[in-house]
Scaffold this active site. Structure first.
Site, PDB file in Angstrom:
ATOM      1  N   ASP A 130      81.307 154.935  35.110  1.00  0.00           N
ATOM      2  CA  ASP A 130      81.287 153.597  34.511  1.00  0.00           C
ATOM      3  C   ASP A 130      80.687 153.463  33.108  1.00  0.00           C
ATOM      4  O   ASP A 130      81.362 153.130  32.138  1.00  0.00           O
ATOM      5  CB  ASP A 130      80.603 152.613  35.476  1.00  0.00           C
ATOM      6  CG  ASP A 130      79.264 153.119  36.045  1.00  0.00           C
ATOM      7  OD1 ASP A 130      78.809 154.197  35.644  1.00  0.00           O
ATOM      8  OD2 ASP A 130      78.678 152.416  36.895  1.00  0.00           O
ATOM      9  N   GLU A 137      68.185 156.833  35.344  1.00  0.00           N
ATOM     10  CA  GLU A 137      67.610 155.601  35.882  1.00  0.00           C
ATOM     11  C   GLU A 137      66.293 155.274  35.181  1.00  0.00           C
ATOM     12  O   GLU A 137      65.992 154.113  34.905  1.00  0.00           O
ATOM     13  CB  GLU A 137      67.372 155.719  37.402  1.00  0.00           C
ATOM     14  CG  GLU A 137      68.615 155.951  38.233  1.00  0.00           C
ATOM     15  CD  GLU A 137      69.538 154.731  38.336  1.00  0.00           C
ATOM     16  OE1 GLU A 137      69.233 153.692  37.740  1.00  0.00           O
ATOM     17  OE2 GLU A 137      70.578 154.860  39.003  1.00  0.00           O
ATOM     18  N   GLU A 155      77.333 143.458  38.553  1.00  0.00           N
ATOM     19  CA  GLU A 155      78.439 143.658  37.610  1.00  0.00           C
ATOM     20  C   GLU A 155      79.366 142.450  37.478  1.00  0.00           C
ATOM     21  O   GLU A 155      79.832 142.142  36.375  1.00  0.00           O
ATOM     22  CB  GLU A 155      79.256 144.908  37.989  1.00  0.00           C
ATOM     23  CG  GLU A 155      78.514 146.230  37.762  1.00  0.00           C
ATOM     24  CD  GLU A 155      77.455 146.535  38.817  1.00  0.00           C
ATOM     25  OE1 GLU A 155      77.497 145.905  39.901  1.00  0.00           O
ATOM     26  OE2 GLU A 155      76.583 147.390  38.576  1.00  0.00           O
ATOM     27  N   ARG A 194      66.179 151.810  33.135  1.00  0.00           N
ATOM     28  CA  ARG A 194      65.337 150.762  33.735  1.00  0.00           C
ATOM     29  C   ARG A 194      63.974 150.678  33.062  1.00  0.00           C
ATOM     30  O   ARG A 194      63.531 149.588  32.670  1.00  0.00           O
ATOM     31  CB  ARG A 194      65.161 151.004  35.240  1.00  0.00           C
ATOM     32  CG  ARG A 194      66.487 150.995  35.979  1.00  0.00           C
ATOM     33  CD  ARG A 194      66.296 151.058  37.482  1.00  0.00           C
ATOM     34  NE  ARG A 194      67.552 151.464  38.125  1.00  0.00           N
ATOM     35  CZ  ARG A 194      67.956 151.075  39.319  1.00  0.00           C
ATOM     36  NH1 ARG A 194      67.229 150.274  40.030  1.00  0.00           N
ATOM     37  NH2 ARG A 194      69.094 151.500  39.835  1.00  0.00           N
TER      38      ARG A 194
END
Ligand code: DMJ
Length: 685
Positions: free
Chosen positions: A360, A211, A550, A215
């Site tokens: 994913d 993350e 998404e 980010r």
């Protein structure tokens, strides 16, 4: 590789950083560079340079070089007056222009008219994207007022919280490039000032390796890229060539990148799930036997490779490239990977295979690594194609009533049953399928190229069908906002894509007629009787909506690639539903003094605990990806197709656009696929 030239205003490393004397043994780079403190020490001992080393790198060429002239006094005066006027104008809060416009009130008033909107042939997409910009400004304004500098924000109560002392910049850094794209100069200036004065990474806290990379590192790198490539977007003087803060974003990114590298010092090179930024020390996950998520370990490459390109430091590249080599050495069956991998052994953990959470972005970063490096790393295209074949064979099925295409899961491995469940997260896939088929080019152009094939045509078909299914999950709820997870009704046994159409390359593939569409149309009426509705089930524990990006992300790719306006129209319906049902409104009737007119305003946007009831139940949380991704993709969906073009960029998995480039020198794949033992024996016989 030398580190002697790297300059930092202050040393970014603390003495207690465990990596300082260890070098990079854990990366398998025994002949690699010295430990980081040595590198920094080297710089201070040998400080005969005035510029950071990356200034000398071929890629790091400032784009905004202004010719230096001896200006005449009158001209100078004129420039000063103009500058003052420009500064005055750009300093005014966007939500309050010369007519004292309150964006919160305006958007609330507009929200009251949403249901009356009549279909029009001449849609003004600029006007629509301004509404998205307004929603962004409101979200940002609420955060600035209630929670400035905090990492977590609850827009209903106005409460906030930090992840580490002083804050990580979680919301500010993640939203920064969206503000650049939306040309929000005042907001960018405020964010930049906070980054310059308050953002520090020397906190003794564990943060998520993944993350923080996607980010924070991604956000800083993209801010650097956009502010240099598009100097007219949200222009501010602080990062002009020669200004003291010119390199702020890249310096922060380098500091953060160096600290994150500690996570890769595992016996296998697979990064640990967490990292202590102060010590630059990786920490295994508390659960899952210490295993890292596969998607997390394999979705850091775009960021570190671009950092390597910018700085010229191959160390970043090698650390993340090693991860891909270790994954491939496990020989994933049909290109499909279990969702956990152990950093100690480098072996997969368990057999759960899915493209939802923890799986994913492994697939997403295969094709994006190939595109990022201008198609110079063929191994990533090969891996992507293998995964597509595996998805087609094992995971794609058709629903019972309307033949919606469903992307299921194999929680117990490929030999066991398919679970027909789709996380909202898997809806990144339709857009990424289309991106992989065309490389980001318009479909009409890609179809004319020599390498276009029936297989690529089928990939476009799959992208359209999956896009439709993702859109159906929005239509399926009372609010028009998708649940976190949707379940599907299939035949028993399920009709699988791979069984029905065994080979996309031969006559057993799909006919031209079928390639147009095989699912039934989604009726826009909500009378509950359409066949496709019977195919979707929403369980009580899955009915929340976190304002995830998404589906709009995929709509953005689908519109840009196919040029079909339907994707923008679907996006517009989704955006209206977000405004209608996730807005936090202030000024309830009960709060009004007698005789006071009912004027309300939207003060923010929030997640929902239940998106399948009206009014929805709110959750009092705004995830940073609402401003970083969801609103950015809406804005880009309604923009012209060449604005931040798909052909020139790859978007990381947090929607931060990074440039494509051609790697040179030490920046290279550097490994080759090894045959499976059985294959190698067969080849030898
Ligand atoms: C984002 O943080 C990233 O897109 C990540 O890859 C998974 N999804 C969330 C938002 O849904």
């Amino acid at each position: 590789m030398s580190y002697q030239g790297r300059s930092f205003a202050t040393s970014p490393f603390q003495d207690n950083r465990s990596r300082s004397n260890q070098g990079l043994a854990g990366l398998g780079l025994s002949t690699g560079p010295a430990g980081l403190s040595n590198k920094v020490g080297g710089y201070f001992e040998n400080n005969d340079r005035t510029l950071p080393m990356y200034k000398d790198k071929p890629y790091f060429t400032p784009k905004r070089t202004a010719p230096r002239r001896r200006w005449r006094p009158l001209f100078v005066l004129g420039v000063c007056v103009l500058t003052f006027l420009w500064y005055y104008k750009s300093s005014m809060p966007v939500w309050q222009d010369s007519n004292s416009r309150d964006v919160g009130v305006d958007l609330w008033k507009w929200a009251q008219t949403i249901d009356d909107e009549s279909p029009s042939k001449n849609v003004d997409w600029n006007e629509r994207r301004e509404k998205v910009r307004d929603a962004f400004v409101i979200s940002w304004q609420g955060y600035e007022k209630d929670a400035w500098g905090s990492d977590e924000y609850n827009p209903v109560s106005g409460r906030s919280r930090n992840m580490i002392e002083g804050g990580m910049g979680w919301i500010i850094v993640d939203a920064l490039d969206t503000m650049m794209i939306m040309n929000l100069t005042t907001e960018v200036r405020h964010a930049r000032e906070w980054i310059s004065t308050s953002l520090k990474y020397n906190q003794d806290h564990d943060v998520s390796t993944f993350e923080t990379t996607i980010r924070m590192l991604g956000g800083l790198l993209s801010a650097h890229h956009l502010s240099t490539k598009y100097p007219d977007l949200a222009p501010i003087a602080d990062d002009d060539v020669g200004a003291a803060g010119e390199d702020l974003y890249i310096e922060k990114a380098t500091d953060l990148g160096d600290r994150l590298l500690g996570a890769f010092e595992s016996p296998s090179g697979i990064p640990y799930a967490s990292v202590n930024l102060n010590k630059s020390e990786g920490l295994p996950s508390h659960g899952d036997g210490g295993a890292s998520s596969t998607a997390e370990a394999t979705s850091v490459q775009l960021e570190f490779k671009y950092l390597a390109k910018l700085t010229g430091e191959a160390e970043y590249w090698r650390a993340v490239e090693k991860v891909m080599e270790v994954i491939d050495e496990q020989h994933p069956q049909d290109g499909l990977v279990p969702i956990f991998i152990n950093p100690k052994t480098g072996h997969f953990h368990g057999e759960n295979i899915r493209l939802g959470s923890r799986g994913d972005s492994y697939y997403e970063y295969l094709i994006k690594q190939y595109l990022q490096t201008s198609e110079q790393e063929p191994v990533y295209k090969e891996l992507w194609d293998e995964s597509l074949a595996g998805i087609r064979k094992h995971l794609l099925a058709f629903s019972q009533n309307a033949q919606l295409m469903v992307l299921g899961e194999r929680p117990n491995g490929l030999k066991e049953n398919l679970t027909p469940k789709m996380d909202h997260l898997v809806c990144f896939l339709p857009g990424t399928y289309a991106l992989g088929a065309t490389g980001g080019r318009p479909l009409a152009e890609a179809r004319k190229s020599a390498d276009w094939s029936q297989q690529r045509e089928e990939e476009i078909f799959i992208s359209k069908e999956l896009m439709k299914t993702c859109w159906a999950t929005y239509l399926a709820t009372a609010t028009g906002l998708a649940p976190e997870i949707s379940h599907f009704i299939l035949d028993s046994p399920p009709v699988m894509m791979g069984d029905k159409y065994p080979d996309p390359k031969s006559a057993s593939g799909m006919s031209p007629q079928e390639l147009r569409s095989i699912s039934q149309p989604l009726s826009p009426q909500f009378d509950g009787s359409e066949p496709w509705r019977k195919d979707i089930e929403i369980h009580n524990m899955d009915r929340h909506n976190l304002q995830r990006p998404e589906t709009v992300e995929s709509l953005f790719y689908m519109y840009r690639i196919t040029g079909d306006e339907i994707y923008r129209e679907w996006g517009w319906e989704m955006f209206k539903a977000f405004v209608k049902y996730t807005a936090v409104v202030e000024g309830e009737d009960s709060e009004l003094a007698e005789g006071e007119a009912t004027i309300r305003r939207i003060k923010g946007f929030t997640s929902l605990s239940n998106a399948n009831t009206i009014p929805p139940t709110t959750r009092d949380n705004m995830e940073s990806f609402w401003m970083a991704e969801t609103l950015k993709y809406f804005y880009l969906l309604f923009s012209d197709r060449d604005f931040i073009s798909l052909e020139d960029h790859v978007f990381n998995t947090e929607a931060h656009p990074l440039p494509r480039f051609k790697p040179t020198g030490d920046l290279k794949t550097g490994w080759q696929r090894k045959p499976k033992v059985a294959d190698a024996v067969e080849a030898a016989e």
